[in-house]
Design a protein around this motif. Structure first.
Motif, PDB file in Angstrom:
ATOM      1  N   UNK A  23     -10.833  92.369  43.778  1.00  0.00           N
ATOM      2  CA  UNK A  23     -11.449  93.695  43.765  1.00  0.00           C
ATOM      3  C   UNK A  23     -12.629  93.847  44.695  1.00  0.00           C
ATOM      4  N   UNK A  24     -13.551  92.898  44.657  1.00  0.00           N
ATOM      5  CA  UNK A  24     -14.755  93.027  45.471  1.00  0.00           C
ATOM      6  C   UNK A  24     -14.763  92.123  46.705  1.00  0.00           C
ATOM      7  N   UNK A  48      -2.797  92.327  38.450  1.00  0.00           N
ATOM      8  CA  UNK A  48      -3.213  93.735  38.334  1.00  0.00           C
ATOM      9  C   UNK A  48      -3.323  94.433  39.689  1.00  0.00           C
ATOM     10  N   UNK A  49      -3.376  93.666  40.778  1.00  0.00           N
ATOM     11  CA  UNK A  49      -3.517  94.259  42.113  1.00  0.00           C
ATOM     12  C   UNK A  49      -2.217  94.257  42.927  1.00  0.00           C
ATOM     13  N   UNK A  74       8.456  91.585  55.166  1.00  0.00           N
ATOM     14  CA  UNK A  74       8.286  90.187  55.564  1.00  0.00           C
ATOM     15  C   UNK A  74       7.063  89.535  54.918  1.00  0.00           C
ATOM     16  N   UNK A  75       6.271  90.324  54.211  1.00  0.00           N
ATOM     17  CA  UNK A  75       5.059  89.802  53.569  1.00  0.00           C
ATOM     18  C   UNK A  75       5.371  89.511  52.103  1.00  0.00           C
ATOM     19  N   UNK A  76       5.156  88.280  51.695  1.00  0.00           N
ATOM     20  CA  UNK A  76       5.346  87.897  50.289  1.00  0.00           C
ATOM     21  C   UNK A  76       4.049  88.193  49.547  1.00  0.00           C
ATOM     22  N   UNK A  77       4.170  88.837  48.391  1.00  0.00           N
ATOM     23  CA  UNK A  77       2.998  89.139  47.569  1.00  0.00           C
ATOM     24  C   UNK A  77       3.118  88.346  46.270  1.00  0.00           C
ATOM     25  N   UNK A  78       2.114  87.536  46.001  1.00  0.00           N
ATOM     26  CA  UNK A  78       2.097  86.694  44.806  1.00  0.00           C
ATOM     27  C   UNK A  78       0.994  87.180  43.881  1.00  0.00           C
TER      28      UNK A  78
END
Length: 93
Positions: A9-10, A58-59, A69-73
């Motif tokens: 978050x920050x 949560x994000x 092509x971008x993996x988000x974990x």
């Protein structure tokens, strides 16, 4: 080399913790990586330039349209090397 962005978050404490845990995990897995940590807004604007985005669960929705092509974990427990290892291995298969 795997390019990774750690987001919170920050952009201060949590992303730094994620980065430190990722460094340990990548070293164990023998994966060469470059890890940058920042806030979620900055990460969203730069995500398309990275291979992997790591953030809290949560994000994850913030990164829904960053590119296929971008993996988000998304992590439940930011301090769990076990969870990070499992999710990194699954994402990189």
């Amino acid at each position: 080399m795997l390019k990774v962005i750690a987001a919170c978050g920050s952009g201060m404490g949590s992303s730094q913790l994620i980065k430190m845990k990722l460094e340990k995990v990548f070293k164990k897995l023998n994966i060469e990586s470059s890890i940058y940590h920042t806030n979620v807004g900055d990460a969203k604007s730069q995500a398309q330039n990275y291979d992997v985005v790591v953030c809290s669960e949560s994000l994850v929705s913030v990164f829904a349209n960053v590119g296929k092509n971008v993996k988000v974990i998304g992590l439940k427990n930011l301090l769990s090397e076990k969870e990070i290892t499992e999710k990194v291995e699954a994402a990189l298969k």
